[in-house]
Design a protein around this motif. Structure first.
Motif, PDB file in Angstrom:
ATOM      1  N   GLY A 129     -31.795 106.866   5.188  1.00  0.00           N
ATOM      2  CA  GLY A 129     -32.956 107.118   4.362  1.00  0.00           C
ATOM      3  C   GLY A 129     -32.969 106.334   3.072  1.00  0.00           C
ATOM      4  N   HIS A 130     -33.750 106.843   2.125  1.00  0.00           N
ATOM      5  CA  HIS A 130     -34.073 106.139   0.883  1.00  0.00           C
ATOM      6  C   HIS A 130     -33.748 106.982  -0.343  1.00  0.00           C
ATOM      7  CE1 HIS A 130     -36.560 103.255   3.213  1.00  0.00           C
ATOM      8  NE2 HIS A 130     -36.825 104.322   3.952  1.00  0.00           N
ATOM      9  N   HIS A 131     -33.549 106.281  -1.440  1.00  0.00           N
ATOM     10  CA  HIS A 131     -33.368 106.897  -2.746  1.00  0.00           C
ATOM     11  C   HIS A 131     -34.761 107.176  -3.327  1.00  0.00           C
ATOM     12  CE1 HIS A 131     -31.142 107.714  -6.393  1.00  0.00           C
ATOM     13  NE2 HIS A 131     -32.013 106.991  -7.069  1.00  0.00           N
ATOM     14  N   PRO A 132     -34.997 108.247  -4.020  1.00  0.00           N
ATOM     15  CA  PRO A 132     -34.025 109.211  -4.520  1.00  0.00           C
ATOM     16  C   PRO A 132     -33.792 110.409  -3.596  1.00  0.00           C
ATOM     17  CG  PRO A 132     -36.120 109.637  -5.568  1.00  0.00           C
ATOM     18  CD  PRO A 132     -36.332 108.454  -4.639  1.00  0.00           C
ATOM     19  N   GLY A 133     -34.588 110.543  -2.544  1.00  0.00           N
ATOM     20  CA  GLY A 133     -34.459 111.709  -1.680  1.00  0.00           C
ATOM     21  C   GLY A 133     -33.087 111.873  -1.054  1.00  0.00           C
ATOM     22  N   ILE A 134     -32.508 110.762  -0.608  1.00  0.00           N
ATOM     23  CA  ILE A 134     -31.237 110.874   0.102  1.00  0.00           C
ATOM     24  C   ILE A 134     -30.106 111.315  -0.824  1.00  0.00           C
ATOM     25  CG2 ILE A 134     -30.459 108.469  -0.074  1.00  0.00           C
ATOM     26  CD1 ILE A 134     -29.876 108.906   3.075  1.00  0.00           C
ATOM     27  N   SER A 135     -30.122 110.864  -2.078  1.00  0.00           N
ATOM     28  CA  SER A 135     -29.061 111.279  -2.998  1.00  0.00           C
ATOM     29  C   SER A 135     -29.206 112.757  -3.348  1.00  0.00           C
ATOM     30  CB  SER A 135     -29.052 110.408  -4.253  1.00  0.00           C
ATOM     31  OG  SER A 135     -30.281 110.448  -4.912  1.00  0.00           O
ATOM     32  N   ALA A 136     -30.431 113.215  -3.535  1.00  0.00           N
ATOM     33  CA  ALA A 136     -30.651 114.641  -3.810  1.00  0.00           C
ATOM     34  C   ALA A 136     -30.264 115.479  -2.595  1.00  0.00           C
ATOM     35  CB  ALA A 136     -32.107 114.886  -4.192  1.00  0.00           C
ATOM     36  N   PHE A 137     -30.567 114.981  -1.400  1.00  0.00           N
ATOM     37  CA  PHE A 137     -30.211 115.689  -0.176  1.00  0.00           C
ATOM     38  C   PHE A 137     -28.694 115.796  -0.051  1.00  0.00           C
ATOM     39  CE2 PHE A 137     -30.305 115.733   4.705  1.00  0.00           C
ATOM     40  CZ  PHE A 137     -30.590 117.088   4.763  1.00  0.00           C
ATOM     41  N   ALA A 138     -27.990 114.702  -0.318  1.00  0.00           N
ATOM     42  CA  ALA A 138     -26.520 114.714  -0.248  1.00  0.00           C
ATOM     43  C   ALA A 138     -25.947 115.764  -1.195  1.00  0.00           C
ATOM     44  CB  ALA A 138     -25.969 113.329  -0.576  1.00  0.00           C
ATOM     45  N   ARG A 139     -26.441 115.778  -2.415  1.00  0.00           N
ATOM     46  CA  ARG A 139     -25.942 116.754  -3.402  1.00  0.00           C
ATOM     47  C   ARG A 139     -26.219 118.187  -2.963  1.00  0.00           C
ATOM     48  NH1 ARG A 139     -28.056 112.875  -6.783  1.00  0.00           N
ATOM     49  NH2 ARG A 139     -29.900 114.117  -7.261  1.00  0.00           N
TER      50      ARG A 139
END
Length: 164
Positions: A103-113
């Motif tokens: 996926g893409h930033h910023p969604g993927i980083s928020a999802f990981a967290r």
């Protein structure tokens, strides 16, 4: 029994043509090298997905192709710049023991967290640069039972660690 998620941000994309639509941007040379290195790392570590859920963008497709993995892939417009809620909804419908989600930033980083109980201690986890990859295990037997905060981080890597 557990389920494993490999959560990867696409590799570095090209900005060579400023008029090109965002969805159509391919990988640049560094992104191509990074995606190949990430595929080699996944194989070396034994982190092999049996299903892939990916954004439909050219750069996520290019990343997947360069990984060189033998797994059926589903490319979805819904995962293009998706929010964590959309990613969670898609993952809950997944089949397979080990799923790679691109996926893409910023969604993927928020999802990981949101997924892991304790984040990895890596200094790049919070900003999740291009190619960043989290491997997390979940104490579930069906992706439909996935709840945020229940994952255990197994590994985290960024391409710079692999390509110098």
């Amino acid at each position: 029994m557990t389920r494993r998620l490999i959560l990867m941000r696409h590799a570095k994309s090209s900005w060579g043509d400023p008029a090109q639509p965002d969805h159509a941007r391919p990988l640049n040379g560094r992104g191509q090298r990074s995606a190949t290195a990430l595929g080699d790392w996944l194989r070396t570590q034994g982190y092999l997905p049996d299903r892939v859920l990916s954004s439909s963008s050219v750069r996520t497709r290019d990343t997947f192709d360069r990984l060189g993995l033998d797994a059926p892939a589903q490319f979805s417009d819904a995962l293009y710049h998706a929010s964590p809620a959309i990613m969670l909804k898609a993952l809950r419908t997944a089949s397979g023991q080990t799923v790679l989600m691109l996926g893409h930033h910023p969604g993927i980083s928020a999802f990981a967290r949101s997924l892991v109980a304790t984040p990895p201690t890596h200094d790049r986890f919070d900003d999740y640069p291009t190619g960043a990859t989290l491997v997390a295990d979940f104490p579930i037997t069906d992706w439909g039972d996935l709840t945020p905060g229940s994952g255990q981080a197994v590994d985290f890597i960024v391409p710079r660690a692999l390509t110098g």
